[in-house]
Scaffold this motif. Structure first.
Motif, PDB file in Angstrom:
ATOM      1  N   SER A 110      -1.468  -3.259   4.836  1.00 51.49           N
ATOM      2  CA  SER A 110      -0.325  -2.458   5.251  1.00 51.49           C
ATOM      3  C   SER A 110      -0.660  -1.685   6.544  1.00 51.49           C
ATOM      4  O   SER A 110      -1.803  -1.290   6.767  1.00 51.49           O
ATOM      5  N   TRP A 111       0.367  -1.485   7.362  1.00 50.13           N
ATOM      6  CA  TRP A 111       0.182  -0.686   8.576  1.00 50.13           C
ATOM      7  C   TRP A 111      -0.117   0.768   8.236  1.00 50.13           C
ATOM      8  O   TRP A 111      -0.605   1.521   9.074  1.00 50.13           O
ATOM      9  N   TRP A 112       0.182   1.172   7.014  1.00 47.69           N
ATOM     10  CA  TRP A 112      -0.062   2.552   6.625  1.00 47.69           C
ATOM     11  C   TRP A 112      -1.545   2.908   6.651  1.00 47.69           C
ATOM     12  O   TRP A 112      -1.908   4.069   6.815  1.00 47.69           O
ATOM     13  N   TRP A 113      -2.424   1.930   6.472  1.00 50.80           N
ATOM     14  CA  TRP A 113      -3.857   2.194   6.570  1.00 50.80           C
ATOM     15  C   TRP A 113      -4.227   2.619   7.995  1.00 50.80           C
ATOM     16  O   TRP A 113      -4.989   3.558   8.196  1.00 50.80           O
ATOM     17  N   GLY A 123      -2.592   5.990   8.632  1.00 50.87           N
ATOM     18  CA  GLY A 123      -3.334   7.013   7.900  1.00 50.87           C
ATOM     19  C   GLY A 123      -4.624   7.401   8.600  1.00 50.87           C
ATOM     20  O   GLY A 123      -4.976   8.586   8.678  1.00 50.87           O
TER      21      GLY A 123
END
Length: 74
Positions: A25-28, A31
């Motif tokens: 995920s791009w959220w990693w 983050g």
């Protein structure tokens, strides 16, 4: 600096969809960017880590200046 390199590598691997990073995920990446921002803007300033290097450099310059001044008098 290592966290900035990690962000760049993970971002590039995700962008070019390399191996298992394509499913990540791009959220990693986002983050890690948020973590780096908080670290460099707040945590370093709270613990004085941003000024520690500057103070060491200033002390070294001061010692060199004193040594040069007193060695010229001899």
């Amino acid at each position: 600096m290592p966290i900035i390199i990690l962000i760049l590598v993970l971002g590039a691997l995700k962008f070019f969809e390399v191996w298992k990073f394509a499913a990540m995920s791009w959220w990693w990446v986002i983050g890690l960017m948020c973590f780096a921002f908080i670290w460099f803007e707040y945590v370093e300033k709270i613990f004085g880590l941003d000024k520690k290097k500057d103070h060491k450099l200033d002390e070294q310059r001061k010692k060199e200046r004193l040594n040069n001044t007193f060695n010229k008098r001899k």
